[in-house]
Structure formats: structure tokens, C-alpha cells
Scaffold this motif. Structure first.
Motif, PDB file in Angstrom:
ATOM      1  N   MET A 192       1.642   8.959   1.228  1.00 26.10           N
ATOM      2  CA  MET A 192       1.539   7.349   0.428  1.00 26.10           C
ATOM      3  C   MET A 192       2.581   6.774  -0.255  1.00 26.10           C
ATOM      4  SD  MET A 192      -0.687   5.348  -2.627  1.00 26.10           S
ATOM      5  CE  MET A 192      -1.192   6.320  -2.910  1.00 26.10           C
ATOM      6  N   SER A 193       3.454   5.594  -0.350  1.00 17.19           N
ATOM      7  CA  SER A 193       4.846   5.487  -0.439  1.00 17.19           C
ATOM      8  C   SER A 193       4.814   4.830  -2.135  1.00 17.19           C
ATOM      9  CB  SER A 193       4.789   4.145   0.063  1.00 17.19           C
ATOM     10  OG  SER A 193       5.908   3.360  -0.126  1.00 17.19           O
ATOM     11  N   THR A 194       5.905   5.726  -2.457  1.00 16.48           N
ATOM     12  CA  THR A 194       5.298   5.273  -4.212  1.00 16.48           C
ATOM     13  C   THR A 194       5.392   4.188  -4.152  1.00 16.48           C
ATOM     14  OG1 THR A 194       8.190   5.769  -3.971  1.00 16.48           O
ATOM     15  CG2 THR A 194       6.656   7.656  -4.213  1.00 16.48           C
ATOM     16  N   PHE A 195       5.953   3.027  -3.784  1.00 15.20           N
ATOM     17  CA  PHE A 195       6.669   1.950  -4.471  1.00 15.20           C
ATOM     18  C   PHE A 195       5.079   1.199  -4.280  1.00 15.20           C
ATOM     19  CE2 PHE A 195       7.991  -2.852  -4.143  1.00 15.20           C
ATOM     20  CZ  PHE A 195       6.693  -3.214  -3.810  1.00 15.20           C
ATOM     21  N   TYR A 196       3.629   1.349  -3.640  1.00 17.20           N
ATOM     22  CA  TYR A 196       2.834   0.707  -3.614  1.00 17.20           C
ATOM     23  C   TYR A 196       1.854   2.110  -4.930  1.00 17.20           C
ATOM     24  CZ  TYR A 196       3.724  -1.507  -0.071  1.00 17.20           C
ATOM     25  OH  TYR A 196       3.972  -2.622   1.048  1.00 17.20           O
ATOM     26  N   LYS A 197       2.346   2.818  -5.102  1.00 16.68           N
ATOM     27  CA  LYS A 197       1.517   3.782  -6.232  1.00 16.68           C
ATOM     28  C   LYS A 197       1.563   2.590  -7.689  1.00 16.68           C
ATOM     29  CE  LYS A 197       2.193   8.146  -5.072  1.00 16.68           C
ATOM     30  NZ  LYS A 197       3.151   9.728  -5.160  1.00 16.68           N
ATOM     31  N   ASP A 198       2.287   1.623  -7.694  1.00 16.07           N
ATOM     32  CA  ASP A 198       2.440   0.822  -8.931  1.00 16.07           C
ATOM     33  C   ASP A 198       1.917  -0.890  -8.777  1.00 16.07           C
ATOM     34  OD1 ASP A 198       3.137   3.312 -10.744  1.00 16.07           O
ATOM     35  OD2 ASP A 198       5.265   3.097 -10.925  1.00 16.07           O
ATOM     36  N   THR A 199       1.659  -0.627  -7.378  1.00 24.07           N
ATOM     37  CA  THR A 199       1.487  -1.888  -7.618  1.00 24.07           C
ATOM     38  C   THR A 199       0.079  -2.922  -8.141  1.00 24.07           C
ATOM     39  OG1 THR A 199       2.495  -1.805  -5.058  1.00 24.07           O
ATOM     40  CG2 THR A 199       1.186  -3.658  -5.431  1.00 24.07           C
ATOM     41  N   ARG A 200       0.334  -3.584  -8.158  1.00 24.33           N
ATOM     42  CA  ARG A 200      -0.897  -4.423  -9.795  1.00 24.33           C
ATOM     43  C   ARG A 200      -1.400  -6.063  -9.149  1.00 24.33           C
ATOM     44  NH1 ARG A 200      -2.248  -1.168 -13.382  1.00 24.33           N
ATOM     45  NH2 ARG A 200      -1.354   0.297 -13.796  1.00 24.33           N
ATOM     46  N   ILE A 201      -1.943  -6.119  -8.601  1.00 21.87           N
ATOM     47  CA  ILE A 201      -2.475  -7.886  -8.443  1.00 21.87           C
ATOM     48  C   ILE A 201      -3.373  -8.135  -9.306  1.00 21.87           C
ATOM     49  CG2 ILE A 201      -3.423  -9.077  -7.300  1.00 21.87           C
ATOM     50  CD1 ILE A 201      -2.089  -7.113  -4.565  1.00 21.87           C
ATOM     51  N   ASN A 202      -3.359  -9.106  -9.719  1.00 23.02           N
ATOM     52  CA  ASN A 202      -3.826  -9.640 -11.183  1.00 23.02           C
ATOM     53  C   ASN A 202      -4.889  -8.044 -12.122  1.00 23.02           C
ATOM     54  OD1 ASN A 202      -3.856 -12.061 -10.199  1.00 23.02           O
ATOM     55  ND2 ASN A 202      -5.862 -11.644  -8.517  1.00 23.02           N
ATOM     56  N   GLY A 203      -3.618  -7.306 -12.195  1.00 24.29           N
ATOM     57  CA  GLY A 203      -3.828  -6.407 -13.254  1.00 24.29           C
ATOM     58  C   GLY A 203      -4.469  -5.181 -12.720  1.00 24.29           C
ATOM     59  N   LYS A 204      -5.160  -5.162 -11.660  1.00 25.65           N
ATOM     60  CA  LYS A 204      -5.109  -4.012 -10.280  1.00 25.65           C
ATOM     61  C   LYS A 204      -4.429  -3.239 -10.064  1.00 25.65           C
ATOM     62  CE  LYS A 204      -8.887  -2.893  -7.418  1.00 25.65           C
ATOM     63  NZ  LYS A 204     -10.086  -3.553  -6.234  1.00 25.65           N
ATOM     64  N   LEU A 205      -4.384  -2.348  -9.622  1.00 28.18           N
ATOM     65  CA  LEU A 205      -3.834  -1.616  -9.381  1.00 28.18           C
ATOM     66  C   LEU A 205      -3.931  -1.060  -7.693  1.00 28.18           C
ATOM     67  CD1 LEU A 205      -1.356   0.754  -9.689  1.00 28.18           C
ATOM     68  CD2 LEU A 205      -3.342   2.508 -10.192  1.00 28.18           C
ATOM     69  N   LEU A 206      -2.680  -1.113  -7.005  1.00 29.49           N
ATOM     70  CA  LEU A 206      -3.885  -1.043  -5.691  1.00 29.49           C
ATOM     71  C   LEU A 206      -2.864  -0.082  -4.810  1.00 29.49           C
ATOM     72  CD1 LEU A 206      -3.187  -4.938  -4.472  1.00 29.49           C
ATOM     73  CD2 LEU A 206      -5.612  -3.767  -4.829  1.00 29.49           C
ATOM     74  N   ARG A 207      -3.352   1.062  -4.491  1.00 32.05           N
ATOM     75  CA  ARG A 207      -3.252   1.595  -3.315  1.00 32.05           C
ATOM     76  C   ARG A 207      -2.847   1.466  -1.938  1.00 32.05           C
ATOM     77  NH1 ARG A 207      -7.142   6.101  -1.923  1.00 32.05           N
ATOM     78  NH2 ARG A 207      -8.195   3.557  -1.693  1.00 32.05           N
ATOM     79  N   LEU A 208      -1.457   1.257  -1.102  1.00 28.88           N
ATOM     80  CA  LEU A 208      -0.769   1.178   0.160  1.00 28.88           C
ATOM     81  C   LEU A 208      -2.354   1.323   0.892  1.00 28.88           C
ATOM     82  CD1 LEU A 208       0.745   0.430   2.521  1.00 28.88           C
ATOM     83  CD2 LEU A 208       1.388   3.149   2.609  1.00 28.88           C
ATOM     84  N   GLU A 209      -2.907   2.272   0.820  1.00 23.27           N
ATOM     85  CA  GLU A 209      -4.633   2.296   1.877  1.00 23.27           C
ATOM     86  C   GLU A 209      -4.781   1.042   1.279  1.00 23.27           C
ATOM     87  OE1 GLU A 209      -3.613   4.528   0.206  1.00 23.27           O
ATOM     88  OE2 GLU A 209      -2.834   6.437   1.603  1.00 23.27           O
ATOM     89  N   ASP A 210      -5.157   0.800  -0.204  1.00 28.39           N
ATOM     90  CA  ASP A 210      -6.063  -0.518  -0.109  1.00 28.39           C
ATOM     91  C   ASP A 210      -5.596  -2.540   0.237  1.00 28.39           C
ATOM     92  OD1 ASP A 210      -7.963   1.359  -2.003  1.00 28.39           O
ATOM     93  OD2 ASP A 210      -6.485   0.707  -3.953  1.00 28.39           O
ATOM     94  N   VAL A 211      -4.472  -1.731   0.319  1.00 26.55           N
ATOM     95  CA  VAL A 211      -3.315  -3.227   1.239  1.00 26.55           C
ATOM     96  C   VAL A 211      -3.792  -2.903   2.388  1.00 26.55           C
ATOM     97  CG1 VAL A 211      -0.751  -4.289   1.087  1.00 26.55           C
ATOM     98  CG2 VAL A 211      -1.285  -2.877  -1.307  1.00 26.55           C
ATOM     99  N   ILE A 212      -3.761  -1.719   2.528  1.00 24.65           N
ATOM    100  CA  ILE A 212      -3.384  -2.111   4.617  1.00 24.65           C
ATOM    101  C   ILE A 212      -5.176  -2.244   5.124  1.00 24.65           C
ATOM    102  CG2 ILE A 212      -3.831  -0.167   6.937  1.00 24.65           C
ATOM    103  CD1 ILE A 212      -1.620   1.314   4.777  1.00 24.65           C
ATOM    104  N   ASP A 213      -6.217  -1.928   4.317  1.00 25.90           N
ATOM    105  CA  ASP A 213      -7.658  -2.144   4.850  1.00 25.90           C
ATOM    106  C   ASP A 213      -7.472  -4.255   4.519  1.00 25.90           C
ATOM    107  OD1 ASP A 213      -8.035   0.458   5.238  1.00 25.90           O
ATOM    108  OD2 ASP A 213      -9.335   0.447   3.372  1.00 25.90           O
ATOM    109  N   GLU A 214      -7.467  -4.239   3.127  1.00 24.48           N
ATOM    110  CA  GLU A 214      -7.532  -5.627   2.950  1.00 24.48           C
ATOM    111  C   GLU A 214      -6.844  -7.051   3.971  1.00 24.48           C
ATOM    112  OE1 GLU A 214      -8.586  -9.642   1.115  1.00 24.48           O
ATOM    113  OE2 GLU A 214      -9.513  -7.110   0.255  1.00 24.48           O
ATOM    114  N   VAL A 215      -5.782  -6.508   4.106  1.00 22.32           N
ATOM    115  CA  VAL A 215      -4.556  -7.361   5.427  1.00 22.32           C
ATOM    116  C   VAL A 215      -5.839  -7.130   6.191  1.00 22.32           C
ATOM    117  CG1 VAL A 215      -2.841  -7.562   5.803  1.00 22.32           C
ATOM    118  CG2 VAL A 215      -2.816  -7.593   4.136  1.00 22.32           C
ATOM    119  N   TYR A 216      -5.973  -6.148   7.107  1.00 20.69           N
ATOM    120  CA  TYR A 216      -6.532  -5.777   8.268  1.00 20.69           C
ATOM    121  C   TYR A 216      -8.238  -6.871   8.418  1.00 20.69           C
ATOM    122  CZ  TYR A 216      -9.599  -3.514  11.847  1.00 20.69           C
ATOM    123  OH  TYR A 216     -10.837  -3.626  13.037  1.00 20.69           O
TER     124      TYR A 216
END
Length: 71
Positions: A1-25
Motif C-alpha cells: 500500500m502506498s504510504t501517501f494514503y496511510k495518512d489520508t484523511r477526509i472529514n477526519g476519517k483515515l482512509l486506506r488506498l483500498e477505500d479510495v479505490i472502492d469509493e471511486v469505482y
């Protein structure tokens, strides 16, 4: 997993790359599906299904071409 996405937060919620991929898909699939239903709505059921299936495949191919473009 990309380290960039380990610390990605949206509205205070921590997101993993897999979460981002699932949502965008899911958003992309809904957008494509809604667009095809809107633009093919005047077809009879059999013609609609065949056109939907063919168009969906072409859209996926175009997205793949876009993704594979080398800079």
C-alpha cells in the motif's frame, strides 16, 4: 500500500488506498450506468440491453486507453 494514503484523511476519517479505490469505482460505475440509462432510454428492452452491454464495453476500453497513456 502506498504510504501517501496511510495518512489520508477526509472529514477526519483515515482512509486506506483500498477505500479510495472502492469509493471511486462505485461512483464511476453509477455515473456510467446512469448515463447509459439516460441516453438509451428510448429503446425496447432487447435493443436496450444489447446497446447497453456494447456501450459499456467500449467505455471500459476507452478508460483503459486513457489509463495506459504514457507521458
Amino acid at each position: 500500500m502506498s504510504t501517501f494514503y496511510k495518512d489520508t484523511r477526509i472529514n477526519g476519517k483515515l482512509l486506506r488506498l483500498e477505500d479510495v479505490i472502492d469509493e471511486v469505482y462505485n461512483r464511476a460505475l453509477k455515473t456510467i450506468d446512469d448515463g447509459l440509462y439516460e441516453l438509451l432510454n428510448d429503446k425496447d428492452d432487447d435493443e436496450f440491453y444489447m446497446d447497453y452491454k456494447e456501450a459499456f464495453g467500449h467505455i471500459v476500453e476507452e478508460l483503459q486507453k486513457f489509463h495506459n497513456v504514457e507521458e
